[in-house]
Write an enzyme that holds these catalytic residues in place. Structure first.
Site, PDB file in Angstrom:
ATOM      1  N   ASP A  69       0.661  -1.213  -0.049  1.00  0.00           N
ATOM      2  CA  ASP A  69       0.011   0.003  -0.078  1.00  0.00           C
ATOM      3  C   ASP A  69       0.875   1.100  -0.098  1.00  0.00           C
ATOM      4  OD1 ASP A  69       0.838  -0.524   2.514  1.00  0.00           O
ATOM      5  OD2 ASP A  69      -0.865  -0.791   3.599  1.00  0.00           O
ATOM      6  N   ASN A 140      -7.294  -2.492  14.412  1.00  0.00           N
ATOM      7  CA  ASN A 140      -8.656  -2.943  13.891  1.00  0.00           C
ATOM      8  C   ASN A 140      -8.907  -4.124  12.975  1.00  0.00           C
ATOM      9  OD1 ASN A 140      -7.569  -1.928  11.583  1.00  0.00           O
ATOM     10  ND2 ASN A 140      -8.661  -0.149  11.264  1.00  0.00           N
ATOM     11  N   HIS A 142      -7.019  -4.582  10.300  1.00  0.00           N
ATOM     12  CA  HIS A 142      -6.777  -4.435   8.979  1.00  0.00           C
ATOM     13  C   HIS A 142      -5.401  -5.074   8.429  1.00  0.00           C
ATOM     14  CE1 HIS A 142      -4.293  -0.408   9.296  1.00  0.00           C
ATOM     15  NE2 HIS A 142      -3.377  -1.329   9.575  1.00  0.00           N
ATOM     16  N   GLU A 147      -9.463  -2.017   5.383  1.00  0.00           N
ATOM     17  CA  GLU A 147     -10.030  -1.228   6.680  1.00  0.00           C
ATOM     18  C   GLU A 147     -11.140  -2.342   6.746  1.00  0.00           C
ATOM     19  OE1 GLU A 147      -8.082   0.025   8.171  1.00  0.00           O
ATOM     20  OE2 GLU A 147      -7.437   1.923   7.481  1.00  0.00           O
TER      21      GLU A 147
HETATM   22  P1  PGA Z   1       2.787  -1.265  12.413  1.00  0.00           P
HETATM   23  O1  PGA Z   1       1.416  -1.295  11.658  1.00  0.00           O
HETATM   24  O2  PGA Z   1       3.692  -2.326  11.996  1.00  0.00           O
HETATM   25  O3  PGA Z   1       3.115   0.110  12.549  1.00  0.00           O
HETATM   26  O4  PGA Z   1       2.156  -1.637  13.974  1.00  0.00           O
HETATM   27  C1  PGA Z   1       1.063  -2.351  11.135  1.00  0.00           C
HETATM   28  C2  PGA Z   1      -0.424  -2.113  10.410  1.00  0.00           C
HETATM   29  O5  PGA Z   1      -0.905  -1.342  10.621  1.00  0.00           O
HETATM   30  O6  PGA Z   1      -0.581  -3.002   9.434  1.00  0.00           O
END
Ligand code: PGA
Length: 243
Positions: A69, A140, A142, A147
Site C-alpha cells: 500500500d 482494527n 486491517h 480496513e
Molecule cells: P505497525 O502497523 O507495524 O506500525 O504496527 C501495522 C499495520 O497497521 O498494518
C-alpha cells in the site's frame, strides 16, 4: 501455524526462510516475488535481510517486490511515504534492480486510478503471483489498508482510511489532521492469492486483533480473519496467544 517467540527471533527466522527461497529460485534461474509491508513491525526483518546481503552474500538480483500500500496524495519523497520507508529500510541497502520494485503510486490522477490498480494486479499475475507475502496487522484487524468492511473479493484500489488507522499514524504526521485520508492498497483477494504468508503481530496492543483474526468468526469487520481460509499462513507473535 502460530509461532510464539521474540520479535528478533521471528525476524531472523523469516529472513532465513526468504534467503532459502531466493536461493532455491536462483539455482533454477527463476525469479521470486515478495509482497512487502511497511510500519514498525517489519523493520527488524528488513534489517536482517540487509545483514544477510552484507554478511552472507544474499543477492536480490532475481527478486521482484510488490508493496501492499501507499498513502494517496502524499508526495513520494515525504518521510512518511511508504516509498521513502522502503528505500530507507531496505532497497537502498541491497542489490535489487530498481525496475523490479513495485509500490503503489501516491500520485495517480483520479481518472487513471482504475486502470492503474488493474495494472498493478496484472503485473503481479504476469510475473507468476506473490510467492511470500509479509504482513503486519492494525489494531482494527486491517491488513494492508484493507480496513473493516473490506470484501474478501477486493483487489487493488483506492480506500478511505479508518479512524483508528489515522489515530495510530497521527504522531508520525504531527497530528491527526495531517494524516492522509486515503490510500491505495492491494485487496484481500490479492493478498489471499499469495502462495505463502507471514503475519507478524508484536506487542499487547495487537493481541486482541490477532486473537480475533485467528480464533474468532471470519468477518469483513476484521479483514485479517479471512486468512483463516488460506492454507499457508504463519502467525508470528511475541505474546502468549491463549492468555
Ligand atoms: P505497525 O502497523 O507495524 O506500525 O504496527 C501495522 C499495520 O497497521 O498494518
Amino acid at each position: 501455524m502460530i509461532l510464539e517467540d521474540t520479535k528478533d527471533n521471528h525476524a531472523k527466522l523469516i529472513a532465513f526462510q526468504i534467503f532459502d527461497a531466493i536461493e532455491a529460485k536462483r539455482q533454477n534461474n527463476e525469479h521470486i516475488i515478495l509482497g512487502l509491508a511497511t510500519g514498525s513491525t517489519p523493520i527488524l526483518l528488513y534489517q536482517e535481510l540487509v545483514r544477510l546481503h552484507n554478511e552472507a552474500n544474499l543477492s536480490f538480483e532475481n527478486v521482484y517486490t510488490f508493496n501492499l500500500d501507499e498513502y494517496y496524495g502524499l508526495n513520494e519523497q515525504h518521510c512518511e511515504s511508504y516509498h521513502y520507508f522502503m528505500h530507507h529500510h531496505l532497497f537502498d541497502h541491497i542489490d535489487i534492480p530498481k525496475e523490479n520494485i513495485f509500490i503503489p503510486s501516491s500520485e495517480v490522477e483520479p481518472i487513471f486510478l482504475k486502470d492503474y490498480c488493474i495494472g498493478y494486479e496484472k503485473a503481479i499475475q504476469e510475473l507468476g503471483g506473490i510467492d511470500i507475502q509479509i504482513l503486519g496487522i492494525g489494531r482494527n484487524g486491517h491488513i494492508g489498508f484493507n480496513e473493516p468492511g473490506s470484501s474478501v473479493a477486493s483487489i487493488t484500489r483506492k480506500v478511505k482510511l479508518h479512524d483508528w488507522t489515522k489515530r495510530d499514524a497521527a504522531p508520525s504526521f504531527g497530528g491527526y489532521d495531517y494524516v492522509p485520508t486515503h490510500a491505495i492498497t492491494m485487496g484481500m483477494k490479492t493478498i489471499m492469492s499469495a502462495k505463502q504468508i507471514y503475519l507478524m503481530a508484536f506487542g499487547e496492543n495487537k493481541k486482541q486483533a490477532i486473537k480475533q483474526a485467528i480464533l474468532g468468526d471470519i468477518t469483513d469487520e476484521l479483514p485479517a480473519s479471512f486468512l483463516q481460509h488460506h492454507d499457508n499462513v504463519t502467525y508470528c507473535v511475541d505474546f502468549n496467544i491463549k492468555n
